[in-house]
Design an enzyme around this catalytic site. Structure first.
Site, PDB file in Angstrom:
ATOM      1  N   CYS A 233       0.842  -1.186   0.000  1.00  0.00           N
ATOM      2  CA  CYS A 233       0.000   0.000   0.000  1.00  0.00           C
ATOM      3  C   CYS A 233       0.882   1.243   0.000  1.00  0.00           C
ATOM      4  O   CYS A 233       2.109   1.164   0.074  1.00  0.00           O
ATOM      5  CB  CYS A 233      -0.960   0.023   1.194  1.00  0.00           C
TER       6      CYS A 233
ATOM      7  N   CYS B  21       3.502   1.715   2.707  1.00  0.00           N
ATOM      8  CA  CYS B  21       4.779   1.021   2.516  1.00  0.00           C
ATOM      9  C   CYS B  21       5.752   1.898   1.737  1.00  0.00           C
ATOM     10  O   CYS B  21       6.930   2.024   2.088  1.00  0.00           O
ATOM     11  CB  CYS B  21       4.563  -0.294   1.768  1.00  0.00           C
TER      12      CYS B  21
ATOM     13  N   ASP C 150       6.282  30.829 -30.705  1.00  0.00           N
ATOM     14  CA  ASP C 150       7.403  31.330 -31.487  1.00  0.00           C
ATOM     15  C   ASP C 150       7.029  31.238 -32.965  1.00  0.00           C
ATOM     16  O   ASP C 150       6.320  30.324 -33.374  1.00  0.00           O
ATOM     17  CB  ASP C 150       8.645  30.484 -31.191  1.00  0.00           C
TER      18      ASP C 150
ATOM     19  N   ASP D  10      11.172  26.031 -30.390  1.00  0.00           N
ATOM     20  CA  ASP D  10      11.884  24.923 -31.038  1.00  0.00           C
ATOM     21  C   ASP D  10      12.747  24.123 -30.080  1.00  0.00           C
ATOM     22  O   ASP D  10      13.360  23.136 -30.474  1.00  0.00           O
ATOM     23  CB  ASP D  10      12.720  25.418 -32.218  1.00  0.00           C
TER      24      ASP D  10
ATOM     25  N   ASP E 129      14.974  28.748 -28.066  1.00  0.00           N
ATOM     26  CA  ASP E 129      14.004  29.307 -27.127  1.00  0.00           C
ATOM     27  C   ASP E 129      14.151  28.718 -25.734  1.00  0.00           C
ATOM     28  O   ASP E 129      13.204  28.757 -24.939  1.00  0.00           O
ATOM     29  CB  ASP E 129      12.582  29.051 -27.648  1.00  0.00           C
TER      30      ASP E 129
END
Length: 712
Positions: free
Chosen positions: A18, A21, A409, A587, A591
């Site tokens: 679970c 744990c 862009d 790109d 950028d």
């Protein structure tokens, strides 16, 4: 904190049942000196960054074992399943549980002693694992789901055994509950194991393409090696129907390849000598040979799987919230069970008190909370990778609904960085085409590339030199060709179009009208983004008049022009200062600063640029049409997570309440608990069927004139 020479270690974990744990292991690992760890319950893995001067593998694994679990270093070979729940104990336990249930319903008749031994066998087969984990929890002074379940069926068994040996025939026995509860929960885990294996299958499928044997030539000797052992400059033989295991350049043969696994689209392209083929591409034609450009471990496909795996190892804020809830969940449930037991006992009914107390313990399900976020993110990131969309972190999902502005862009994003010839001068003869194209081919400038496409006989210029800041001048077949801006010839040109002038010898200059080439679907992408309720802004370093002309073609009214690459991040900061939550689409290289500054960075990245992309979401194949799809997937995934959370929290509140009031018996409670986690996993698996939405369909819901979304 780990030092600059910190190492990364991935562990496969065993024994977790679970979210408690996972939280316990994570806390234990983070207490080690120089270590920083993240545990993923859905993947059953841990990612540990550690200082090699302070720790080693043995000590890290020992820490996991001290927490009551086991671990091993993750293998390079992906595994399809980590199930620790074999089928045969389940089958035997289900038969014995059915027999005990038949006795409880008076369908079968046998002594309590027979029922006790049958229940003991079931506990030994399918309940033993719960008990061992519960004992380990108690040693650590913690608790998890196994603690709750173990207390429940052990209490039922012990009470029933006491009744059996003391001869208190007026008291009921609960041997059926002691057997059915662990059996049903074991069944739930067995099903859950297979559901989580299915959830992991997309990433496993990506990894599997790097497996298997491949024929290579080393030092002139042909041999078979494992795909993961391919080295740079190995000569690879790729047969029809075989995956390319490493990035390579074709040296012999010609074929057709399908790159769908690396671009997310069915894209069949012819290849021959000199062409580059990325790892993961499928050879659909004839046998080809190629020289490996890198080892398989450094190939493009390997980078994809590594990025997806790293993303899945990270945690979202919602997951951290569920971890905090899981820490207090068990003690709270035990307290509620105790209160329910005492309340019913005060009414003089031991049987009802036991039923209510045990039902509260076995119906509570912390697993569903622990799985709500990671299982959905696991499925979504793997499915996205199959579609050519890489999501870098689960926190990305939490950012998308907040985005209200998208910066696009221009060059390289909305356009493909090339120019095309829109109009040709009437004085352009076949000879002049050839002369102009020959000079233009000497330059890589976008204007020169456009002129070099003039259909003509290929010629070679005698001389070519650059006119600083203006253009080119060259000699072809004895004629002087000058290519330059109109101002160079003292000509004027309209401000709203891009024009280049060409003069042959002393004749009057001819003018060519150039236009930028939009990426396929760019107009529809802008409309689709508008349909999603965000403001679209074009960000470009181009002149204002050119930017406005392109903006009109795209339907973008908000334009930031004359912005230098270094100032794009500042433009985003300015928008953020005005309270806008910004996504940037670029790109991925030029950028990078803007992508990092934005609240959500989306990079269009070509094949070898994947390792350089500094964005939250990376689009493979430079396909801008995947941008709305990436946003749609993030929103769909977050909605799926919220559905999982709503179910997990709502289920536990309602189910624990019903159990405490005696409406649910322990056996029904166990069935509900086992199904709760399965419902969360099954809901997350719906994301495997997600398909990228068509931008044309999204754009159809926007008025093309007003750009306002149309109500369906």
């Amino acid at each position: 904190m780990p030092n600059s020479s910190a190492k990364q270690l991935d562990l496969e974990l065993y024994g977790m049942t679970c979210a408690s744990c996972a939280s316990r292991i994570e806390r234990k690992l983070n207490k080690l000196p120089g270590a920083s760890a993240t545990v993923n319950y859905a993947l059953e893995e841990a990612s540990v960054t550690y200082d090699p001067d302070a720790l080693d593998l043995e000590r890290i694994i020992e820490a996991v074992r001290q927490a009551g679990y086991d671990a091993m270093a993750k293998s390079d070979q992906p595994t399809n399943t980590k199930s620790t729940h074999p089928l045969w104990p389940l089958v035997v336990s289900m038969v014995l549980s059915a027999v005990l249930l038949g006795g409880d319903l008076d369908v079968l008749h046998f002594s309590h002693l027979v029922g006790m031994f049958a229940a003991l066998i079931v506990i030994g087969l399918v309940g033993r694992g719960f008990l061992l984990t519960a004992i380990q929890d108690l040693r650590q002074l913690t608790g998890g789901m196994d603690t709750l379940v173990s207390i429940g069926f052990v209490t039922a068994f012990v009470f029933s055994s006491v009744v059996t040996f003391t001869g208190a025939t007026h008291e009921p026995v609960f041997f059926d509950a002691a057997a059915i509860v662990p059996t049903v929960i074991y069944l739930g885990r067995w099903i859950e194991d297979r559901a989580k294996t299915l959830a992991r299958s997309d990433l496993s499928g990506l990894q599997a393409t790097m497996l298997g044997e491949v024929t290579v030539v080393r030092d002139g000797v042909e041999c078979q090696v494992h795909a993961s052992d391919i080295l740079r400059d190995d000569i690879l033989t790729i047969r029809p129907g075989q995956m390319v295991p490493a990035d390579m350049v074709v040296i012999n043969g010609a074929s057709t390849i399908d790159t769908s696994i690396v671009t997310g689209e069915v894209d069949r392209s012819p290849v021959g000598p000199g062409d580059t083929v990325l790892a993961g591409s499928l050879n659909e034609g004839h046998l080809i040979e190629g020289r490996a450009l890198s080892s398989a471990r450094r190939s493009f496909l390997s980078q994809i799987t590594e990025q997806v795996a790293q993303a899945q190892a990270r945690k979202a804020n919602l997951e951290r919230l569920s971890d905090r809830i899981a820490r207090i969940f068990v003690p709270v449930v035990i307290a509620i069970a105790t209160i329910a037991f005492l309340a019913w006992l005060s009414q003089g009914s031991v049987a009802n008190a036991l039923i209510a107390g045990i039902a509260v313990l076995v119906v509570a399900c912390p697993c569903s909370l622990g799985l709500a976020t990671p299982i959905a993110f696991l499925v979504a990131t793997s499915r996205a990778a199959r579609s050519g969309i890489l999501i870098q972190s689960p926190t990305v999902l939490e950012q998308v609904p907040k985005i209200d502005t998208v910066f696009l862009d221009k060059t390289g994003t909305l356009t493909d960085a090339t120019l095309s010839l829109e109009a040709l001068p009437a004085a352009l003869t076949d000879d002049r085409r050839a002369w102009i194209a020959a000079v233009a081919r000497s330059s890589t400038h976008p204007v020169s590339r456009a002129l070099s496409t003039l259909p003509s006989t290929k010629m070679t210029p005698e001389t070519v030199k650059e006119i600083a800041g203006s253009g080119l001048i060259g000699t072809v077949d004895g004629h002087t060709v000058t290519i330059a801006a109109p101002s160079y010839f003292d000509m004027t040109s309209p401000e709203d179009v891009r024009v280049i002038a060409c003069r042959i010898d002393d004749s009057p200059p001819m003018t060519f009208v150039l236009t930028e080439t939009l990426r396929p679907g760019a107009v529809e992408v802008v409309l689709a983004l508008g349909a999603s309720g965000v403001k679209v802004v074009m960000l470009t370093g181009d002149r204002e008049e050119n930017a406005k002309a392109l903006g009109e073609r795209l339907g973008i009214d908000s334009i930031r022009s004359n912005v230098r690459p270094a100032d794009k991040a500042a433009a985003i900061r300015d928008a953020q200062a005005h309270g806008e939550r910004v996504a940037m689409v670029g790109d991925g290289i030029n950028d990078a600063a803007a992508l990092a500054q934005a609240d959500l960075g989306i990079a269009l990245a070509g094949g070898t640029d994947i390792a350089k992309a500094s964005a939250d979401i990376t689009i493979l194949g430079d396909d801008i049409q995947k941008v709305p799809a990436a946003i749609a997937l993030a929103r769909t995934t977050l909605r799926n997570i919220y559905e999982n959370f709503a179910w997990a929290i709502g289920y536990n509140i309602v189910a624990i309440g019903l159990a405490a009031f005696g409406i649910l018996n322990p056996m029904l409670g166990a069935a509900l608990m086992a199904s709760s986690s399965l419902i969360v996993v099954t809901n997350a698996l719906r994301l495997r069927r997600w398909q990228p939405p068509s931008v044309a369909r999204l754009a159809a819901h926007v008025d093309p004139v007003s750009r306002v979304p149309i109500s369906p």
